[in-house]
Design an enzyme around this catalytic site. Structure first.
Site, PDB file in Angstrom:
ATOM      1  N   LYS A  80       5.770   4.802  44.735  1.00  7.98           N
ATOM      2  CA  LYS A  80       4.805   3.896  45.235  1.00  7.98           C
ATOM      3  C   LYS A  80       4.079   4.846  46.304  1.00  7.98           C
ATOM      4  O   LYS A  80       4.704   5.434  47.074  1.00  7.98           O
ATOM      5  CB  LYS A  80       5.269   2.554  45.970  1.00  7.98           C
ATOM      6  CG  LYS A  80       4.116   1.707  46.409  1.00  7.98           C
ATOM      7  CD  LYS A  80       4.972   0.402  47.001  1.00  7.98           C
ATOM      8  CE  LYS A  80       4.005  -0.546  47.531  1.00  7.98           C
ATOM      9  NZ  LYS A  80       4.706  -1.903  47.936  1.00  7.98           N
ATOM     10  N   SER A 155       2.729  -6.128  46.081  1.00  8.58           N
ATOM     11  CA  SER A 155       1.689  -4.849  46.240  1.00  8.58           C
ATOM     12  C   SER A 155       2.241  -3.463  45.397  1.00  8.58           C
ATOM     13  O   SER A 155       1.414  -2.653  45.362  1.00  8.58           O
ATOM     14  CB  SER A 155       1.787  -4.373  47.758  1.00  8.58           C
ATOM     15  OG  SER A 155       3.206  -3.872  48.113  1.00  8.58           O
ATOM     16  N   SER A 179       7.050  -7.691  46.628  1.00  9.74           N
ATOM     17  CA  SER A 179       6.281  -6.588  46.083  1.00  9.74           C
ATOM     18  C   SER A 179       6.800  -5.626  44.855  1.00  9.74           C
ATOM     19  O   SER A 179       6.152  -5.051  44.261  1.00  9.74           O
ATOM     20  CB  SER A 179       5.810  -5.666  47.064  1.00  9.74           C
ATOM     21  OG  SER A 179       4.784  -5.984  47.735  1.00  9.74           O
TER      22      SER A 179
END
Ligand code: GLN
Length: 488
Positions: A80, A155, A179
């Site tokens: 990420k 996210s 997330s």
């Protein structure tokens, strides 16, 4: 329907092929890179380190042939865009970190590399991890590989989309309030948020430090467990990491069928809960019961306080964590700024997008002199109540079972005019987050649109080994079909 070789789906399946030299990692990486190219419209990866990955694949092939490979040799991983990879760009999905190059490795990156994993690139996400749809990103919305008109969750949406679309085996995300688990549910994957303090956050961009965790997204529980084993453990560089080794994974862990499961009634009687998700959750509970496990329904009146508590605490912490982005230390500097004050204000006005600015303002408000006791102080107290209540339940039952999300993946732009209502997407995931408990989302069938549903298991603090064994057991008794990639 795209035809995918099965070794792209799981490191577990691939490993024996590499070790018998039936296949090379170079071939595997070439296949993943092809997928990345073919599915660029998903916007899952924002940076792909193609040349480097190809060279490293050759090196790992040699190590395997020489019998000198470490445990993750052959695993292709995506990070990420919140995780530092030395000498590579890092932007946290934000304009404000434009041109920032990480000067050191995050501890997780260091451990992945030492274990011979191959890092393919950085993945798109909501700016600073703030969002539930991966629409709040400087790099454009991430699309769900199962239905491109829908979000992949957030996210860590790029991380979920990349694994689902077979661009890498595993993604390393961050989970502050859901997330990793929510995008895993939206994309039909396994998503693990470990206990707070199980994995070091050194070198990971901070959002809300008292809740931030590093999480893992994969096709299988086994792959999650293998990665957890490598990432978890003491690290002097993150003061919140538990300073002793705790069990992560035991492939031999005994499966049993006398688990005690608590179901929180309020989670199933919520107005916003999609009927198909409720039905699937009840079906799993019935399935567990019919296998001889004990299922108990309990009231959990505190559920309604979880979201407000979470958002007060995270906004407060974010407002202080994000103070460091001032145009001087990192990345982007506001245009034509002359005075120091202009540097600060122009950098932050131009560098942060709407959602982040809103949270910084709310955060400073709840921390301000006149409001502190009414909001932040109260949220801390409620957090304690929630934590104690969940601990109490987990002292009597092995696990808490609940849906991961209230709905399946929603269409892109659903919350354009009402961004606050997107916060409901986190209703069930923030519980484990405010309490620091480990939680895992497991695929649990599909809804009427063939969109994946997730079921969430919350376990006891630092008992990941038991959580993973139970997840495997639950999966084994829920014989079901999950959706494969289809274009829409
Ligand atoms: N959607 C939640 C939020 O916006 C969770 C984010 C996260 O876990 N990073 O805060």
């Amino acid at each position: 329907m795209v035809n995918i070789p099965s070794y792209l789906n799981s490191f577990y399946l691939l490993r024996p092929l590499l070790y018998t030299q039936a296949l090379t990692l170079q071939t595997v990486v070439a296949q993943f890179l092809q997928q990345v190219q073919a599915q660029r419209a998903l916007n899952a990866f924002i940076k792909v380190y193609e040349q480097e990955a190809t060279q490293r694949a050759a090196l790992i092939d040699q190590k395997i042939a020489a019998g000198k490979a470490a445990p993750l040799a052959g695993m292709v991983v995506g990070l990420k865009d919140m995780i530092s990879y030395k000498d590579h760009p890092l932007q946290a999905g934000s304009k404000i970190l434009t041109n920032y190059i990480a000067p050191f490795h995050a501890t997780v990156t260091q451990r992945l590399l030492e274990a011979d994993a191959l890092i393919l690139g950085h993945q798109n996400c909501d700016e600073f991890g703030m969002g539930s749809s991966s629409e709040n990103t400087y790099f454009g919305t991430v699309r769900n590989p199962l239905d491109r008109t829908r979000v992949a969750g957030g996210s860590s949406g790029g991380s979920a989309a990349a694994v689902k679309a077979n661009m890498c085996h595993v993604s390393i995300g961050t989970d502050t309030g859901g997330s990793v688990r929510q995008p895993a549910a939206f994309c039909g994957l396994v998503g693990l948020k470990p206990s707070y303090g199980k994995i070091s956050r050194y070198g990971v961009v901070a959002y809300a430090s008292s809740l931030d965790t590093v999480g893992i997204l994969a096709h299988t529980v086994a792959d999650c467990a293998t990665v957890l084993e490598v990432l978890a453990g003491p690290d002097g560089l993150d003061a919140m990491v538990v300073p002793y080794k705790t069990a992560s994974h035991n492939a031999e862990a005994q499966q049993k069928n006398n688990y005690t499961i608590a179901c929180l009634t309020e989670t199933l009687h919520h107005d916003g809960l999609q009927p198909a998700i409720k039905a699937r959750t009840l079906r799993s509970l019935a399935c567990l019961q019919s296998e001889g496990n004990q299922v108990t329904h309990l009231h959990f009146e505190l559920l309604k306080y979880a979201l407000p508590t979470y958002y007060i605490l995270t906004n407060a912490e974010a407002s202080t964590n994000l103070a460091r982005f001032d145009g001087i230390r990192y990345g982007y500097r506001g245009s034509d700024a002359v005075t120091l004050e202009e540097v600060y204000s122009k950098t932050r006005t131009e560098g942060f997008a709407k959602e982040v600015k809103k949270r910084i303002m709310l955060g400073t408000f709840v921390l301000s002199n006149g409001q502190y006791e009414a909001y932040y102080g109260k949220a801390l107290k409620v957090r304690n109540l929630i934590k104690k209540a969940l601990q109490e339940i987990l002292s009597q039952y092995d696990f808490i079972l609940l849906p991961t999300t209230t709905t399946t993946a929603f269409p892109i732009n659903s919350f354009e005019h009402n961004p606050l209502s997107m916060y409901w997407a986190d209703l069930y995931t923030v519980l484990a987050s405010v309490a620091g408990l480990p939680a895992l989302s497991l695929p649990n069938g599909v809804d009427e649109n063939n969109l994946p549903i997730g079921i969430q298991i919350i376990g006891n603090y630092l008992e990941e080994e038991k959580l993973l064994a139970f997840a495997r057991y639950l999966q084994s008794i829920q014989a079901d079909s999950y959706p494969s990639i289809q274009k829409k």
